[in-house]
Design an enzyme around this catalytic site. Structure first.
Site, PDB file in Angstrom:
ATOM      1  N   SER A 184      -3.237  -3.829  -3.241  1.00 25.56           N
ATOM      2  CA  SER A 184      -3.267  -3.896  -1.782  1.00 25.56           C
ATOM      3  C   SER A 184      -4.702  -3.689  -1.310  1.00 25.56           C
ATOM      4  O   SER A 184      -5.390  -2.788  -1.791  1.00 25.56           O
ATOM      5  CB  SER A 184      -2.374  -2.810  -1.188  1.00 25.56           C
ATOM      6  OG  SER A 184      -2.703  -2.648   0.180  1.00 25.56           O
ATOM      7  N   GLU A 185      -5.113  -4.490  -0.358  1.00 24.88           N
ATOM      8  CA  GLU A 185      -6.481  -4.352   0.164  1.00 24.88           C
ATOM      9  C   GLU A 185      -6.639  -3.046   0.935  1.00 24.88           C
ATOM     10  O   GLU A 185      -7.749  -2.588   1.171  1.00 24.88           O
ATOM     11  CB  GLU A 185      -6.864  -5.556   1.034  1.00 24.88           C
ATOM     12  CG  GLU A 185      -5.958  -5.861   2.223  1.00 24.88           C
ATOM     13  CD  GLU A 185      -4.785  -6.776   1.877  1.00 24.88           C
ATOM     14  OE1 GLU A 185      -4.100  -6.527   0.864  1.00 24.88           O
ATOM     15  OE2 GLU A 185      -4.545  -7.737   2.646  1.00 24.88           O
TER      16      GLU A 185
ATOM     17  N   GLU B 103      14.584  -4.371  -9.856  1.00 26.10           N
ATOM     18  CA  GLU B 103      13.532  -3.663 -10.573  1.00 26.10           C
ATOM     19  C   GLU B 103      14.141  -2.388 -11.152  1.00 26.10           C
ATOM     20  O   GLU B 103      15.242  -1.989 -10.785  1.00 26.10           O
ATOM     21  CB  GLU B 103      12.366  -3.330  -9.627  1.00 26.10           C
ATOM     22  CG  GLU B 103      11.637  -4.586  -9.205  1.00 26.10           C
ATOM     23  CD  GLU B 103      10.255  -4.357  -8.626  1.00 26.10           C
ATOM     24  OE1 GLU B 103      10.091  -3.436  -7.820  1.00 26.10           O
ATOM     25  OE2 GLU B 103       9.331  -5.118  -8.997  1.00 26.10           O
TER      26      GLU B 103
ATOM     27  N   CYS C 126      10.421   1.332   2.157  1.00 31.61           N
ATOM     28  CA  CYS C 126      11.345   0.211   2.353  1.00 31.61           C
ATOM     29  C   CYS C 126      12.787   0.682   2.406  1.00 31.61           C
ATOM     30  O   CYS C 126      13.617   0.093   3.064  1.00 31.61           O
ATOM     31  CB  CYS C 126      11.156  -0.796   1.230  1.00 31.61           C
ATOM     32  SG  CYS C 126      11.136   0.011  -0.359  1.00 31.61           S
TER      33      CYS C 126
ATOM     34  N   GLU D 257      12.671  -3.520  10.961  1.00 32.10           N
ATOM     35  CA  GLU D 257      12.002  -2.480  10.179  1.00 32.10           C
ATOM     36  C   GLU D 257      10.769  -1.994  10.953  1.00 32.10           C
ATOM     37  O   GLU D 257       9.896  -2.789  11.304  1.00 32.10           O
ATOM     38  CB  GLU D 257      11.559  -3.065   8.833  1.00 32.10           C
ATOM     39  CG  GLU D 257      10.928  -2.041   7.938  1.00 32.10           C
ATOM     40  CD  GLU D 257      10.437  -2.635   6.621  1.00 32.10           C
ATOM     41  OE1 GLU D 257       9.679  -3.612   6.665  1.00 32.10           O
ATOM     42  OE2 GLU D 257      10.814  -2.116   5.564  1.00 32.10           O
TER      43      GLU D 257
ATOM     44  N   TRP E 241       0.798  -1.224   0.000  1.00 26.15           N
ATOM     45  CA  TRP E 241       0.000   0.000   0.000  1.00 26.15           C
ATOM     46  C   TRP E 241       0.830   1.273   0.000  1.00 26.15           C
ATOM     47  O   TRP E 241       0.300   2.358  -0.195  1.00 26.15           O
ATOM     48  CB  TRP E 241      -0.910   0.027   1.242  1.00 26.15           C
ATOM     49  CG  TRP E 241      -0.190  -0.367   2.496  1.00 26.15           C
ATOM     50  CD1 TRP E 241      -0.201  -1.618   3.065  1.00 26.15           C
ATOM     51  CD2 TRP E 241       0.678   0.426   3.313  1.00 26.15           C
ATOM     52  NE1 TRP E 241       0.617  -1.639   4.175  1.00 26.15           N
ATOM     53  CE2 TRP E 241       1.161  -0.387   4.352  1.00 26.15           C
ATOM     54  CE3 TRP E 241       1.102   1.756   3.271  1.00 26.15           C
ATOM     55  CZ2 TRP E 241       2.035   0.070   5.331  1.00 26.15           C
ATOM     56  CZ3 TRP E 241       1.977   2.217   4.246  1.00 26.15           C
ATOM     57  CH2 TRP E 241       2.438   1.375   5.260  1.00 26.15           C
ATOM     58  N   ASN E 242       2.134   1.180   0.264  1.00 22.73           N
ATOM     59  CA  ASN E 242       2.848   2.435   0.573  1.00 22.73           C
ATOM     60  C   ASN E 242       3.118   3.323  -0.638  1.00 22.73           C
ATOM     61  O   ASN E 242       3.004   4.540  -0.539  1.00 22.73           O
ATOM     62  CB  ASN E 242       4.123   2.169   1.382  1.00 22.73           C
ATOM     63  CG  ASN E 242       5.138   1.357   0.634  1.00 22.73           C
ATOM     64  OD1 ASN E 242       4.784   0.522  -0.202  1.00 22.73           O
ATOM     65  ND2 ASN E 242       6.397   1.583   0.906  1.00 22.73           N
TER      66      ASN E 242
ATOM     67  N   LYS F 214      -2.318  -7.874  -8.221  1.00 25.37           N
ATOM     68  CA  LYS F 214      -3.062  -8.016  -6.957  1.00 25.37           C
ATOM     69  C   LYS F 214      -2.849  -6.709  -6.198  1.00 25.37           C
ATOM     70  O   LYS F 214      -1.750  -6.422  -5.722  1.00 25.37           O
ATOM     71  CB  LYS F 214      -2.514  -9.231  -6.188  1.00 25.37           C
ATOM     72  CG  LYS F 214      -2.621  -9.185  -4.670  1.00 25.37           C
ATOM     73  CD  LYS F 214      -4.007  -9.458  -4.156  1.00 25.37           C
ATOM     74  CE  LYS F 214      -3.979  -9.422  -2.626  1.00 25.37           C
ATOM     75  NZ  LYS F 214      -3.988  -8.039  -2.087  1.00 25.37           N
TER      76      LYS F 214
ATOM     77  N   GLY G 222      15.440  -9.036  -0.388  1.00 25.17           N
ATOM     78  CA  GLY G 222      14.762  -9.522  -1.592  1.00 25.17           C
ATOM     79  C   GLY G 222      15.645 -10.200  -2.603  1.00 25.17           C
ATOM     80  O   GLY G 222      16.841 -10.426  -2.381  1.00 25.17           O
TER      81      GLY G 222
ATOM     82  N   GLY H 111      11.645  -5.882   2.862  1.00 23.38           N
ATOM     83  CA  GLY H 111      11.875  -4.764   3.785  1.00 23.38           C
ATOM     84  C   GLY H 111      13.304  -4.256   3.775  1.00 23.38           C
ATOM     85  O   GLY H 111      14.141  -4.675   2.986  1.00 23.38           O
TER      86      GLY H 111
ATOM     87  N   GLU I 245      10.752  -7.882  -3.558  1.00 21.98           N
ATOM     88  CA  GLU I 245      11.254  -6.614  -3.004  1.00 21.98           C
ATOM     89  C   GLU I 245      10.667  -6.523  -1.605  1.00 21.98           C
ATOM     90  O   GLU I 245       9.474  -6.278  -1.449  1.00 21.98           O
ATOM     91  CB  GLU I 245      10.790  -5.421  -3.854  1.00 21.98           C
ATOM     92  CG  GLU I 245      11.391  -5.365  -5.242  1.00 21.98           C
ATOM     93  CD  GLU I 245      12.863  -4.980  -5.256  1.00 21.98           C
ATOM     94  OE1 GLU I 245      13.399  -4.589  -4.203  1.00 21.98           O
ATOM     95  OE2 GLU I 245      13.474  -5.091  -6.325  1.00 21.98           O
TER      96      GLU I 245
END
Ligand code: NAD
Length: 496
Positions: free
Chosen positions: A188-189, A474, A295, A397, A162-163, A186, A470, A262, A260
């Protein structure tokens, strides 16, 4: 190029994306939904789809059905569509930035607008790279033509946190699409709406089913996606804990997985550093305007003992000028934490520091008093000094506006302390001595090392962590070629 342009105000977008997934080019109402809260007001913003295994399967089926047609287009044509989608997203940036601020609590001026700019730029950057999907010729035998080609993988599952959902989505879908894959995102909820709106704009430039979005919980929708037999690649950004589960799901089916995760990134400030740059760099590097929810946050700041007092005074002064308040207000520098769950986690870390003998916990800035806002998720930028190196605030973290500041005197010792972490996402060193800068960049164990600055992700700069931060990279051409294609070797005899 045929395309549908979708232009919606944030209010209209909330209605349009209420309880829907994006499957096969259409909004499909989900059988179940989840409430999404505006963290600044505490009120329900809307309802996200809660896709189950059947809805997730429908999205994968749409992506699979679209794959061959998309993969068979010339790569530059795919790229042109993705680049055009970037320009269209840029044209809608302001309204989507507002929606993003409403669902994430991030400040519009300091965070959300910039996120849209980078998201659009990523589409344009990768859109220009279609012709770079090259193979090689290999000097194996003069009577044989030996060459390699790059092929798309198939259906890519792209799982988002979500960030920074829009930048992280584009880092995945732009290279995946240009390389000829089809995608199921997918969302983020906790922050699904801006993702859906941006994805629908991109999908408008693509054949039906090439880009799909499902929303729902990790445990139901995410797990169904990673276990799906037709998913050929998983690219995940999120927590270490979920990353482990996702990696195991990929292992079970032997499909490539990029992660990817923390970080607990060190920032080493040497005695000869320029203090003005250091203070500004610590504030931007720690992403205080994003409530530290990054992150790569420079969350372990190692300051040479000679500068410690001046650094603490200066940074405290600067942090106290940041305006904490309504994310949509132009005067606001810092919005809210994403959720009550995340705030409780951060509070637990700070309480542990407060219980530690010798630790100082310093909060800067004023909390908002506007009665239209819910006070629950606002938090002051917080610095913690004087902790032992094995304290959870130093090792783990926190993912909030909390940086630990540790003092040092011995250079070899501070490099060892910086490297003494299970993470290895990013690191910075601050010095005016070129020899120290070179030495530190060689010795710091992190995937993204910078000197005298603390930049965020750049489209053409490879990015990704070492250790438990990770797997894979990317951004950059390399990410597209290495992580969204497979290499085929072809050997042809001259003799028929
Ligand atoms: P999270 O791991 O809780 O969720 C991330 C996504 O994974 C969500 O969409 C979630 O629904 C899904 N998910 C959760 N469990 C799953 C499962 N078992 N199977 C499949 N999917 C599952 O993370 P979050 O709280 O949304 O985001 C914060 C975390 O993300 C932090 O740890 C942060 O460091 C990390 N992050 C890393 C980077 C990076 O580039 N390294 C960038 C941003 C955030």
């Amino acid at each position: 190029m045929e395309h549908t342009t979708i232009s919606l105000t944030p209010e209209a977008a909330l209605k349009a994306y209420d309880g829907v997934n994006l499957i096969g080019g259409a909004r499909k109402t989900s059988a179940a939904t989840l409430a999404v809260t505006n963290p600044a007001t505490g009120k329900t913003l809307g309802r996200a789809a809660a896709a189950d295994a059947a809805e997730t399967d429908a999205a994968v089926a749409a992506a699979r059905a679209a794959f061959r047609g998309w993969a068979d287009l010339p790569a530059r044509d795919r790229g042109k569509r993705v680049a055009a989608a970037g320009r269209a997203l840029g044209a809608e940036a302001e309204t989507i930035a507002r929606l993003l601020a409403m669902e994430t609590g991030k400040a519009l001026r300091t965070e959300c607008r910039g996120e849209l700019t980078v998201a659009a730029d990523l589409l344009e950057f990768y859109g220009g790279l279609g012709s770079e999907l090259k193979g090689e010729t290999v000097p194996y035998n003069p009577r044989m033509l030996t060459m390699t080609t790059r092929e798309p993988l198939g259906v890519v599952a792209a799982i988002l946190p979500w960030n920074v959902p829009l930048v992280l989505m584009m880092l995945k879908i732009a290279p995946a699409l240009v390389a000829g894959n089809t995608v199921v995102v997918k969302a983020s909820e906790e922050a699904p709406f801006a993702t859906l709106q941006a994805a629908e704009i991109v999908a408008g430039f693509l054949p039906e089913g090439v880009l799909n979005v499902v929303c729902g919980t990790g445990i139901e929708c995410g797990a169904a996606l990673t276990a799906h037999p037709d998913v050929a690649k998983i690219t995940f950004t999120g927590s270490e804990a979920a990353g482990e589960i996702v990696y195991a799901a990929g292992a079970k089916r032997i499909v490539p997985v990029s992660l990817e995760l923390g970080g607990k990134s060190p920032m080493i400030v040497c005695a000869d550093a320029n203090l003005d740059r250091v203070v500004a760099g610590a504030i931007s590097g720690m992403r205080f305007t994003r409530q530290g929810q990054s992150c790569t946050a420079a969350s372990r700041i190692y300051v040479h003992a000679d500068l410690m007092e001046a650094f603490m005074a200066r940074i405290g002064e600067e942090l106290s000028t940041l305006v904490i308040g309504d994310p949509l207000d132009e005067a606001t520098d810092v919005g809210t934490i994403i959720s009550a769950r995340q705030k409780a986690t951060i509070d637990r870390f700070v309480a542990l520091a407060e219980e530690t003998e010798g630790a100082q916990v310093i909060r800067s800035g004023a909390l908002p008093t506007d009665p239209a806002l819910s006070p629950d998720l606002f938090m002051q930028p917080t610095l913690i000094a004087g902790l032992p190196e094995d304290h959870p605030c130093v090792t783990d973290e926190i993912f909030g506006p909390v940086a630990v500041v540790q003092s040092w005197t011995d250079y070899d010792d501070v490099i060892a302390r910086a490297n003494d972490s299970r993470y290895g996402l990013a690191a910075t060193v601050w010095t005016t001595n070129i020899a120290t800068a070179l030495d530190a960049t060689a010795r710091l164990e992190a995937g993204y090392v910078q000197v005298n600055q603390n930049l965020t992700i750049q489209p053409n700069v490879s990015y990704g962590g070492f250790g438990r931060s990770g797997l894979g990279k990317e951004a950059s051409l390399e990410a597209m070629v290495e992580h969204f294609t497979r290499k085929k070797t072809i050997v042809m005899s001259f003799d028929a």
